[in-house]
Design a protein around this motif. Structure first.
Motif, PDB file in Angstrom:
ATOM      1  N   ARG A  54      46.468  59.164  43.838  1.00 33.31           N
ATOM      2  CA  ARG A  54      47.004  58.941  45.180  1.00 33.31           C
ATOM      3  C   ARG A  54      45.915  59.033  46.244  1.00 33.31           C
ATOM      4  O   ARG A  54      45.675  60.078  46.859  1.00 33.31           O
ATOM      5  CB  ARG A  54      48.160  59.924  45.517  1.00 33.31           C
ATOM      6  CG  ARG A  54      49.232  60.063  44.481  1.00 33.31           C
ATOM      7  CD  ARG A  54      49.805  58.709  44.067  1.00 33.31           C
ATOM      8  NE  ARG A  54      50.336  57.967  45.195  1.00 33.31           N
ATOM      9  CZ  ARG A  54      50.131  56.652  45.386  1.00 33.31           C
ATOM     10  NH1 ARG A  54      49.433  55.930  44.527  1.00 33.31           N
ATOM     11  NH2 ARG A  54      50.646  56.068  46.430  1.00 33.31           N
TER      12      ARG A  54
ATOM     13  N   SER B  11      43.937  52.770  44.087  1.00 28.41           N
ATOM     14  CA  SER B  11      44.880  52.775  42.958  1.00 28.41           C
ATOM     15  C   SER B  11      44.638  51.633  41.994  1.00 28.41           C
ATOM     16  O   SER B  11      45.018  51.716  40.827  1.00 28.41           O
ATOM     17  CB  SER B  11      46.316  52.652  43.477  1.00 28.41           C
ATOM     18  OG  SER B  11      46.669  53.780  44.217  1.00 28.41           O
ATOM     19  N   LYS B  12      44.063  50.562  42.465  1.00 28.58           N
ATOM     20  CA  LYS B  12      44.020  49.342  41.649  1.00 28.58           C
ATOM     21  C   LYS B  12      42.680  49.219  40.943  1.00 28.58           C
ATOM     22  O   LYS B  12      42.534  49.661  39.824  1.00 28.58           O
ATOM     23  CB  LYS B  12      44.318  48.125  42.542  1.00 28.58           C
ATOM     24  CG  LYS B  12      45.623  48.260  43.326  1.00 28.58           C
ATOM     25  CD  LYS B  12      46.815  48.356  42.417  1.00 28.58           C
ATOM     26  CE  LYS B  12      48.100  48.588  43.200  1.00 28.58           C
ATOM     27  NZ  LYS B  12      49.282  48.697  42.354  1.00 28.58           N
TER      28      LYS B  12
ATOM     29  N   TYR C 140      44.267  44.474  47.075  1.00 28.30           N
ATOM     30  CA  TYR C 140      43.642  43.740  45.963  1.00 28.30           C
ATOM     31  C   TYR C 140      42.373  43.015  46.391  1.00 28.30           C
ATOM     32  O   TYR C 140      41.892  42.140  45.670  1.00 28.30           O
ATOM     33  CB  TYR C 140      44.655  42.736  45.376  1.00 28.30           C
ATOM     34  CG  TYR C 140      45.913  43.419  44.910  1.00 28.30           C
ATOM     35  CD1 TYR C 140      45.954  44.044  43.676  1.00 28.30           C
ATOM     36  CD2 TYR C 140      47.043  43.503  45.737  1.00 28.30           C
ATOM     37  CE1 TYR C 140      47.085  44.726  43.255  1.00 28.30           C
ATOM     38  CE2 TYR C 140      48.180  44.188  45.330  1.00 28.30           C
ATOM     39  CZ  TYR C 140      48.195  44.790  44.095  1.00 28.30           C
ATOM     40  OH  TYR C 140      49.317  45.477  43.674  1.00 28.30           O
TER      41      TYR C 140
ATOM     42  N   SER D 162      47.757  54.204  49.848  1.00 27.64           N
ATOM     43  CA  SER D 162      47.934  53.413  51.070  1.00 27.64           C
ATOM     44  C   SER D 162      49.410  53.298  51.439  1.00 27.64           C
ATOM     45  O   SER D 162      49.763  53.012  52.573  1.00 27.64           O
ATOM     46  CB  SER D 162      47.258  52.043  50.971  1.00 27.64           C
ATOM     47  OG  SER D 162      47.735  51.326  49.878  1.00 27.64           O
TER      48      SER D 162
ATOM     49  N   THR E 262      43.130  50.543  48.985  1.00 29.92           N
ATOM     50  CA  THR E 262      43.562  51.588  48.063  1.00 29.92           C
ATOM     51  C   THR E 262      42.568  51.745  46.929  1.00 29.92           C
ATOM     52  O   THR E 262      41.869  50.792  46.586  1.00 29.92           O
ATOM     53  CB  THR E 262      44.957  51.267  47.482  1.00 29.92           C
ATOM     54  OG1 THR E 262      45.323  52.318  46.585  1.00 29.92           O
ATOM     55  CG2 THR E 262      44.976  49.952  46.707  1.00 29.92           C
TER      56      THR E 262
ATOM     57  N   ASP F 249      47.167  44.456  54.736  1.00 29.13           N
ATOM     58  CA  ASP F 249      47.125  45.252  53.514  1.00 29.13           C
ATOM     59  C   ASP F 249      46.274  44.506  52.490  1.00 29.13           C
ATOM     60  O   ASP F 249      46.657  43.447  52.001  1.00 29.13           O
ATOM     61  CB  ASP F 249      48.552  45.477  53.003  1.00 29.13           C
ATOM     62  CG  ASP F 249      48.597  46.395  51.781  1.00 29.13           C
ATOM     63  OD1 ASP F 249      47.586  46.503  51.063  1.00 29.13           O
ATOM     64  OD2 ASP F 249      49.666  46.989  51.545  1.00 29.13           O
TER      65      ASP F 249
ATOM     66  N   ASN G  83      50.909  40.450  47.532  1.00 29.87           N
ATOM     67  CA  ASN G  83      51.724  40.918  46.412  1.00 29.87           C
ATOM     68  C   ASN G  83      53.158  40.505  46.736  1.00 29.87           C
ATOM     69  O   ASN G  83      53.638  40.870  47.807  1.00 29.87           O
ATOM     70  CB  ASN G  83      51.613  42.450  46.318  1.00 29.87           C
ATOM     71  CG  ASN G  83      52.466  43.037  45.225  1.00 29.87           C
ATOM     72  OD1 ASN G  83      53.083  42.321  44.452  1.00 29.87           O
ATOM     73  ND2 ASN G  83      52.511  44.359  45.170  1.00 29.87           N
TER      74      ASN G  83
HETATM   75  C1  LIG Z   1      50.037  45.347  48.524  1.00 27.25           C
HETATM   76  C2  LIG Z   1      50.047  46.783  48.130  1.00 27.25           C
HETATM   77  N1  LIG Z   1      49.795  47.710  49.048  1.00 27.25           N
HETATM   78  C3  LIG Z   1      49.792  49.010  48.745  1.00 27.25           C
HETATM   79  C4  LIG Z   1      50.074  49.426  47.469  1.00 27.25           C
HETATM   80  C5  LIG Z   1      50.176  50.894  47.185  1.00 27.25           C
HETATM   81  O1  LIG Z   1      48.996  51.451  46.933  1.00 27.25           O
HETATM   82  P1  LIG Z   1      48.832  53.022  46.796  1.00 27.25           P
HETATM   83  O2  LIG Z   1      48.936  53.337  45.347  1.00 27.25           O
HETATM   84  O3  LIG Z   1      47.475  53.251  47.370  1.00 27.25           O
HETATM   85  O4  LIG Z   1      49.893  53.711  47.594  1.00 27.25           O
HETATM   86  C6  LIG Z   1      50.345  48.512  46.469  1.00 27.25           C
HETATM   87  C7  LIG Z   1      50.665  48.968  45.116  1.00 27.25           C
HETATM   88  O5  LIG Z   1      51.283  48.318  44.342  1.00 27.25           O
HETATM   89  C8  LIG Z   1      50.326  47.146  46.814  1.00 27.25           C
HETATM   90  O6  LIG Z   1      50.607  46.212  45.904  1.00 27.25           O
END
Ligand SMILES: Cc1ncc(COP(=O)(O)O)c(C=O)c1O
Length: 344
Positions: free
Chosen positions: A210, A201-202, A173, A71, A199, A170, A143
């Motif tokens: 990615r 990723s989490k 989470y 993202s 995302t 965004d 975050n």
């Molecule tokens: C609030 C927030 N948005 C986006 C991301 C990035 O995610 P991605 O790994 O999908 O680029 C993070 C990653 O730490 C995040 O904390």
């Protein structure tokens, strides 16, 4: 891009610095990536199949979905597409650092609105809008604080936002948050110029693959599709992401692990005399009784890697990812050892 403070996230030890999934990766996603036998052909750059699958889960159409190389890529894409040099982007501080970096790189102006008791201050963000404001970033859950806005406040905020302002929510989470928290995807058809980021990723444990995605109205997606690089999502990411979407069991185990971590950590922090904001994410913003840099360095020397609040514009706090049980206990033990020194 994230400067030196991120390098420490890779040192050996108990890694609680980057809000990664302590359970690892969705096994279905890993298996799908391993099944790939040929990478000689370009992927279908329209990404229609995966966009359709993602959209359908939320009752939307594929024309509402953009895919990204994480993202992060979509944050930059949005800024590049909608913000002209000299225009303003309103955001909370502290919030996700990339918002500000992307705006400054574009020659834009970041208008930074302090949190109120650790939560995005939506009223103050509205008040900060000028005729030059083009984009508003809202990270929810936020975050690095883990806090989320009230749903009623969000709906009122959205209603009063000028229609020409692009709202970026965004929700990296969101899967960890309580059901009553804002699910901004539901807002997409209601308000044009609203972009919701997610995302894998989490909670899906795919940070290294990615893959991220965004929902927006059809016109906004068409504009973003025009600007994004062709083939921005690799075949490996497509395969892993598609398989992870079906891995409901992994998602549920990940939520349960995080909830168990919250049940262990929050009362333990309180028993140690430490405070943290109640979290709707997989990390805590933990207040420490010494400077954040000292606390961060002492924990690092003890083998616990967390994020230094001084580098997140959150002085006096550390951002601590909720880990697996042994990792959480290691953190608590280290805090127990260090606190007498910090308080001396
Ligand atoms: C609030 C927030 N948005 C986006 C991301 C990035 O995610 P991605 O790994 O999908 O680029 C993070 C990653 O730490 C995040 O904390």
């Amino acid at each position: 891009m994230f400067e030196s403070y991120q390098r420490a996230a890779f040192v050996e030890g108990v890694r609680l610095a980057s809000n990664e999934n302590p359970l690892g990766t969705s096994p279905k996603a890993l298996a799908a990536v391993r099944r790939i036998e040929d990478l000689s052909r370009y992927v279908d750059d329209s990404y229609l199949d995966l966009r359709e699958r993602i959209a359908r889960r939320h009752g939307l159409s594929r024309e509402n979905v953009v895919l990204g190389h994480g993202s992060n890529e979509i944050v930059k894409l949005v800024v590049q597409t909608f913000l002209r040099p000299g225009e303003e982007a309103v955001m909370a501080v502290p919030s996700f650092a990339l918002f500000r970096l992307a705006v400054l790189e574009r020659g834009g102006v970041s208008v930074e609105v302090p949190l109120r008791e650790g939560v995005s201050d939506l009223e103050a963000m509205l008040a900060a809008l000028t005729p030059r404001a083009r984009v508003v970033f809202l990270c929810d859950p936020n975050n690095p604080t883990g806090t989320a806005v009230e749903r009623a406040d969000f709906l009122s905020f959205v209603k009063r936002l000028p229609p020409e302002v692009v709202l970026v929510v965004d929700q990296a989470y969101r899967e960890y948050a309580a059901p009553k928290c804002v699910d901004a995807i539901g807002e997409v058809p209601e308000r044009p110029n609203t972009i919701v980021l997610r995302t894998m990723s989490k909670i899906y444990g795919l940070a290294a693959l990615r893959f991220g995605y965004a929902f927006a109205d059809v016109q906004t997606v068409a504009t973003l599709e025009h600007v994004r690089l062709p083939f921005n999502v690799a075949a490996t990411a497509l395969a892993g992401a598609a398989a992870a979407l079906d891995d409901e069991a992994f998602l549920q185990r990940s939520v349960a692990c995080n909830e168990a971590g919250k049940r262990l950590l929050y009362p333990a922090f309180t028993a140690l005399g430490l405070s943290a904001y109640p979290t709707q994410a997989n990390f805590y913003a933990l207040a420490v009784p010494v400077g954040a840099t000292r606390a961060y360095e002492d924990l690092l020397a003890d083998g616990i890697v967390v994020r230094n609040g001084d580098s997140l514009r959150m002085p006096g706090r550390l951002r601590v990812t909720i880990g697996a049980e042994d990792e959480n206990r290691a953190l608590l033990a280290a805090l127990g050892r260090l606190l007498p020194r910090w308080r001396a």
